[in-house]
Design a protein around this motif. Structure first.
Motif, PDB file in Angstrom:
ATOM      1  N   VAL A 133      21.791  35.706  38.453  1.00  0.00           N
ATOM      2  CA  VAL A 133      23.049  34.952  38.402  1.00  0.00           C
ATOM      3  C   VAL A 133      24.064  35.650  37.501  1.00  0.00           C
ATOM      4  CG1 VAL A 133      24.092  32.851  37.469  1.00  0.00           C
ATOM      5  CG2 VAL A 133      22.155  32.688  39.025  1.00  0.00           C
ATOM      6  N   LEU A 134      23.615  36.141  36.351  1.00  0.00           N
ATOM      7  CA  LEU A 134      24.533  36.823  35.438  1.00  0.00           C
ATOM      8  C   LEU A 134      25.047  38.131  36.044  1.00  0.00           C
ATOM      9  CD1 LEU A 134      22.824  36.327  31.955  1.00  0.00           C
ATOM     10  CD2 LEU A 134      24.775  35.100  32.912  1.00  0.00           C
ATOM     11  N   VAL A 135      24.157  38.889  36.679  1.00  0.00           N
ATOM     12  CA  VAL A 135      24.573  40.157  37.299  1.00  0.00           C
ATOM     13  C   VAL A 135      25.589  39.904  38.406  1.00  0.00           C
ATOM     14  CG1 VAL A 135      23.797  42.127  38.667  1.00  0.00           C
ATOM     15  CG2 VAL A 135      22.439  41.361  36.725  1.00  0.00           C
ATOM     16  N   SER A 136      25.283  38.957  39.278  1.00  0.00           N
ATOM     17  CA  SER A 136      26.192  38.681  40.398  1.00  0.00           C
ATOM     18  C   SER A 136      27.516  38.088  39.914  1.00  0.00           C
ATOM     19  CB  SER A 136      25.522  37.744  41.408  1.00  0.00           C
ATOM     20  OG  SER A 136      25.053  36.578  40.785  1.00  0.00           O
ATOM     21  N   THR A 137      27.470  37.239  38.887  1.00  0.00           N
ATOM     22  CA  THR A 137      28.719  36.673  38.356  1.00  0.00           C
ATOM     23  C   THR A 137      29.565  37.756  37.697  1.00  0.00           C
ATOM     24  OG1 THR A 137      27.559  34.582  37.938  1.00  0.00           O
ATOM     25  CG2 THR A 137      29.703  34.857  36.909  1.00  0.00           C
ATOM     26  N   PHE A 138      28.912  38.715  37.041  1.00  0.00           N
ATOM     27  CA  PHE A 138      29.645  39.840  36.464  1.00  0.00           C
ATOM     28  C   PHE A 138      30.370  40.620  37.555  1.00  0.00           C
ATOM     29  CE2 PHE A 138      29.711  44.398  35.380  1.00  0.00           C
ATOM     30  CZ  PHE A 138      30.549  44.359  34.269  1.00  0.00           C
ATOM     31  N   PHE A 139      29.670  40.906  38.652  1.00  0.00           N
ATOM     32  CA  PHE A 139      30.311  41.595  39.776  1.00  0.00           C
ATOM     33  C   PHE A 139      31.472  40.769  40.337  1.00  0.00           C
ATOM     34  CE2 PHE A 139      26.128  43.968  40.796  1.00  0.00           C
ATOM     35  CZ  PHE A 139      26.496  45.000  39.955  1.00  0.00           C
ATOM     36  N   MET A 140      31.296  39.450  40.337  1.00  0.00           N
ATOM     37  CA  MET A 140      32.355  38.570  40.838  1.00  0.00           C
ATOM     38  C   MET A 140      33.621  38.668  39.986  1.00  0.00           C
ATOM     39  SD  MET A 140      31.781  36.738  43.603  1.00  0.00           S
ATOM     40  CE  MET A 140      31.451  38.402  44.184  1.00  0.00           C
ATOM     41  N   THR A 141      33.438  38.846  38.663  1.00  0.00           N
ATOM     42  CA  THR A 141      34.614  38.987  37.801  1.00  0.00           C
ATOM     43  C   THR A 141      35.400  40.243  38.155  1.00  0.00           C
ATOM     44  OG1 THR A 141      33.411  40.215  36.083  1.00  0.00           O
ATOM     45  CG2 THR A 141      33.418  37.818  35.902  1.00  0.00           C
ATOM     46  N   LEU A 142      34.696  41.277  38.653  1.00  0.00           N
ATOM     47  CA  LEU A 142      35.359  42.522  39.047  1.00  0.00           C
ATOM     48  C   LEU A 142      36.022  42.403  40.413  1.00  0.00           C
ATOM     49  CD1 LEU A 142      32.587  45.086  37.953  1.00  0.00           C
ATOM     50  CD2 LEU A 142      34.530  44.239  36.610  1.00  0.00           C
ATOM     51  N   LEU A 143      35.435  41.598  41.286  1.00  0.00           N
ATOM     52  CA  LEU A 143      35.934  41.478  42.655  1.00  0.00           C
ATOM     53  C   LEU A 143      36.907  40.325  42.855  1.00  0.00           C
ATOM     54  CD1 LEU A 143      32.617  42.062  44.654  1.00  0.00           C
ATOM     55  CD2 LEU A 143      34.598  43.594  44.601  1.00  0.00           C
ATOM     56  N   ALA A 144      36.950  39.379  41.927  1.00  0.00           N
ATOM     57  CA  ALA A 144      37.714  38.144  42.126  1.00  0.00           C
ATOM     58  C   ALA A 144      39.180  38.404  42.461  1.00  0.00           C
ATOM     59  CB  ALA A 144      37.599  37.259  40.882  1.00  0.00           C
ATOM     60  N   GLY A 145      39.786  39.347  41.739  1.00  0.00           N
ATOM     61  CA  GLY A 145      41.200  39.638  41.989  1.00  0.00           C
ATOM     62  C   GLY A 145      41.442  40.149  43.396  1.00  0.00           C
ATOM     63  N   LYS A 146      40.599  41.072  43.855  1.00  0.00           N
ATOM     64  CA  LYS A 146      40.748  41.624  45.204  1.00  0.00           C
ATOM     65  C   LYS A 146      40.562  40.542  46.270  1.00  0.00           C
ATOM     66  CE  LYS A 146      39.395  46.439  44.312  1.00  0.00           C
ATOM     67  NZ  LYS A 146      40.635  47.024  44.875  1.00  0.00           N
ATOM     68  N   ILE A 147      39.558  39.706  46.071  1.00  0.00           N
ATOM     69  CA  ILE A 147      39.275  38.652  47.055  1.00  0.00           C
ATOM     70  C   ILE A 147      40.445  37.684  47.153  1.00  0.00           C
ATOM     71  CG2 ILE A 147      37.758  36.701  47.586  1.00  0.00           C
ATOM     72  CD1 ILE A 147      35.520  38.281  46.122  1.00  0.00           C
ATOM     73  N   ARG A 148      40.970  37.264  45.996  1.00  0.00           N
ATOM     74  CA  ARG A 148      42.048  36.250  46.000  1.00  0.00           C
ATOM     75  C   ARG A 148      43.365  36.821  46.519  1.00  0.00           C
ATOM     76  NH1 ARG A 148      45.319  33.377  46.949  1.00  0.00           N
ATOM     77  NH2 ARG A 148      45.898  31.354  46.045  1.00  0.00           N
ATOM     78  N   LYS A 149      43.583  38.118  46.328  1.00  0.00           N
ATOM     79  CA  LYS A 149      44.835  38.722  46.795  1.00  0.00           C
ATOM     80  C   LYS A 149      44.920  38.784  48.313  1.00  0.00           C
ATOM     81  CE  LYS A 149      45.453  41.658  42.712  1.00  0.00           C
ATOM     82  NZ  LYS A 149      45.356  43.049  42.180  1.00  0.00           N
ATOM     83  N   LEU A 150      43.767  38.878  48.987  1.00  0.00           N
ATOM     84  CA  LEU A 150      43.783  38.974  50.444  1.00  0.00           C
ATOM     85  C   LEU A 150      44.276  37.671  51.071  1.00  0.00           C
ATOM     86  CD1 LEU A 150      40.367  40.776  51.007  1.00  0.00           C
ATOM     87  CD2 LEU A 150      42.634  41.748  51.426  1.00  0.00           C
ATOM     88  N   PRO A 151      45.091  37.755  52.127  1.00  0.00           N
ATOM     89  CA  PRO A 151      45.621  36.553  52.778  1.00  0.00           C
ATOM     90  C   PRO A 151      44.648  35.962  53.793  1.00  0.00           C
ATOM     91  CG  PRO A 151      46.550  38.483  53.825  1.00  0.00           C
ATOM     92  CD  PRO A 151      45.672  38.989  52.704  1.00  0.00           C
ATOM     93  N   PHE A 152      43.359  36.112  53.542  1.00  0.00           N
ATOM     94  CA  PHE A 152      42.330  35.604  54.452  1.00  0.00           C
ATOM     95  C   PHE A 152      41.434  34.644  53.683  1.00  0.00           C
ATOM     96  CE2 PHE A 152      43.051  40.190  55.358  1.00  0.00           C
ATOM     97  CZ  PHE A 152      43.832  40.038  56.496  1.00  0.00           C
ATOM     98  N   LEU A 153      40.986  33.601  54.352  1.00  0.00           N
ATOM     99  CA  LEU A 153      40.230  32.552  53.674  1.00  0.00           C
ATOM    100  C   LEU A 153      38.720  32.760  53.729  1.00  0.00           C
ATOM    101  CD1 LEU A 153      42.282  29.418  54.806  1.00  0.00           C
ATOM    102  CD2 LEU A 153      42.329  30.559  52.579  1.00  0.00           C
ATOM    103  N   THR A 154      38.230  33.420  54.763  1.00  0.00           N
ATOM    104  CA  THR A 154      36.785  33.575  54.925  1.00  0.00           C
ATOM    105  C   THR A 154      36.402  35.052  54.975  1.00  0.00           C
ATOM    106  OG1 THR A 154      36.776  33.638  57.350  1.00  0.00           O
ATOM    107  CG2 THR A 154      36.777  31.456  56.302  1.00  0.00           C
ATOM    108  N   GLN A 155      35.129  35.317  54.749  1.00  0.00           N
ATOM    109  CA  GLN A 155      34.637  36.691  54.848  1.00  0.00           C
ATOM    110  C   GLN A 155      34.731  37.205  56.280  1.00  0.00           C
ATOM    111  OE1 GLN A 155      30.773  35.997  53.097  1.00  0.00           O
ATOM    112  NE2 GLN A 155      31.376  36.922  51.157  1.00  0.00           N
ATOM    113  N   GLY A 156      34.568  36.326  57.242  1.00  0.00           N
ATOM    114  CA  GLY A 156      34.711  36.714  58.642  1.00  0.00           C
ATOM    115  C   GLY A 156      36.117  37.205  58.946  1.00  0.00           C
TER     116      GLY A 156
END
Length: 474
Positions: free
Chosen positions: A80-103
């Protein structure tokens, strides 16, 4: 006490339904699955935490800590800690995209075919993950209330299905806040009672030494035993769709980052509480009690009032994880696989919630191990989706053919191991659920992605446009 607990569970169910109905009505599919992107980051952080601090955390980890001591932190806590750490690095990129789902992201980056394949993997992962929580509720309710596994599973799951269908994501978040508070209080009660009863750190260390558990008090002792789970779970949870859903639901890029950072630091003491509770039980019981450490402490050392509170709190932990998995599975089915939009999508989303729940119930009825179901779910998403999804953000040369063949390879690899776990006689050069298995699967998926992409036509225009969107200024 069981009668009081059952009545309390019904009252709790009534409170959840009232809370969901009191909340703002869902008027669109974005409302149903993302709460209109209006929720504060702290509420989304709580629902993020509640999504991963569930049945496995509250029950499985404490039992493992009874056997392995501090090293059990590596089972759920470290991934959980490892994946959450990666999420802190990816969060900005994910939120900037104008798409709501991974699909939707994968359709923009690669193709519609790749998007459908990704959505199929995510649907399987969410459904199997929801099933793991149903196993938890079936075991816990069954042991505590004296119900059969099947009846207990249906009672707990039925509660989640009802409020999830009415409230959607907003309802999930609202109820997760309530459930998190209950779980936190319950976990602290069980921890303090077990710690006081055991006599504390020194007494636990003496008990461990008398049983020749030389590494019992050593946090680093579990890395070798649980390394396969750390790798598999951490990579799978880094791309877990219900977490990306929460990132996409934030009001801004800044909120997305704050949500993941806050969650990371809260996870540490939460998982440590569960581990220490299991360790304390070594001094109290000669072996892992029937039904698990937590249930035994509740029954043997808590007053009826506190026992009832803890029962509802642990029930909340299981249900708060289950509801988010069902909601995200329904989102994937509605928006990505069925491609529903507008008013029709809102109707379909409730039907999709029921479909995901029904399939997960069937899985939970047949495979009654949280660990086994969680591994199957994580293996599917790790070997099948991780490489094309993550590399799509960073490697310009990666193309749709590379992504598709990588996922097909991952699917075949997973199906072979699933067949072996079901009793099919297929010779393997490694043990099931081993570090070698997951590293080979990931390596094979990556190799196919890179080689196929290099041997086929590049898709620079789509790649450049996608990467440009993910790098836009806040």
């Amino acid at each position: 006490m069981k009668i009081i607990s059952f009545i309390s569970l019904l009252i709790y169910f009534g409170v959840l339904i009232a809370a969901v109905l009191w909340e703002k009505k869902n008027n669109s599919v974005e409302d149903f699955f993302f709460a209109g992107r209006t929720l504060p980051f702290w509420a989304l952080s709580i629902t993020f935490i509640a999504s991963w601090w569930g049945a496995g955390s509250a029950i499985e980890t404490s039992d493992l800590a009874f056997v392995d001591g501090m090293g059990a932190f590596w089972y759920f806590g470290m991934p959980v800690l490892v994946s959450t750490f990666f999420m802190t690095l990816l969060a900005g990129k994910i939120r900037k995209l104008p798409f709501l789902t991974q699909g939707q992201m994968m359709e923009a980056r690669y193709s519609k075919q790749v998007s459908n394949m990704v959505a199929f993997f995510i649907f399987l992962f969410m459904t199997f993950s929801a099933a793991s929580q149903m196993v938890g509720v079936g075991n816990f309710f069954g042991q505590y209330l004296g119900l059969s596994y099947e009846k207990a599973l249906l009672v707990g799951t039925g509660i989640v299905i009802v409020y999830s269908m009415f409230g959607g994501f907003r309802g999930v978040v609202f109820t997760d806040v309530i459930q998190f508070i209950l779980l936190l209080i319950s976990a602290l009660i069980v921890f303090f009672v077990s710690w006081k009863t055991s006599g504390g750190w020194n007494e636990i260390a003496i008990a461990a030494k008398s049983l020749n558990k030389s590494e019992f008090m050593n946090l680093g002792a579990g890395w070798r035993k649980y390394l396969a789970y750390v790798i598999t779970f951490a990579l799978a949870w880094t791309i877990q769709a219900n977490v990306w859903q929460r990132i996409s639901a934030t009001r801004s890029v800044k909120d997305a980052r704050k949500m993941t950072v806050l969650s990371f630091f809260i996870y540490i003491p939460l998982y440590m509480i569960v581990v220490l509770t299991g360790m304390a039980a070594l001094k109290i019981y000669p072996e892992v009690p029937e039904g698990g450490v937590i249930l035994a402490i509740v029954n043997d050392y808590l007053s009826p009032l506190l026992a009832t509170l803890v029962f509802v709190g642990i029930s909340a932990a299981i249900m708060s994880t289950m509801d988010s998995l069902i909601n995200t599975g329904a989102m994937t089915l509605t928006m990505d696989l069925l491609g529903q939009k507008g008013d029709e999508a809102l109707k379909v989303s409730r039907i999709a919630t029921a479909i995901v729940s029904f399939i997960a119930i069937i899985v939970a009825m047949r495979i009654r191990s949280i660990l086994e179901v969680t591994w199957i779910a994580s293996d599917v998403i790790t070997t099948g989706v991780f490489v094309p999804l993550i590399f799509g953000f960073f490697w310009r040369r990666g193309n749709s053919k590379g992504a598709m063949f990588s996922m097909i390879t991952g699917l075949i690899f997973t199906l072979i191991h699933f067949g072996v776990s079901m009793g099919v006689n297929i010779p393997l050069p490694w043990e099931l659920h081993s570090t070698e298995q997951i590293l080979c699967g990931m390596g094979l998926s990556l190799a196919v992605y890179i080689i196929t992409s290099l041997l086929t036509e590049p898709e620079y225009e789509k790649a450049d446009e996608f990467m440009k969107l993910s790098k836009l200024k806040d």
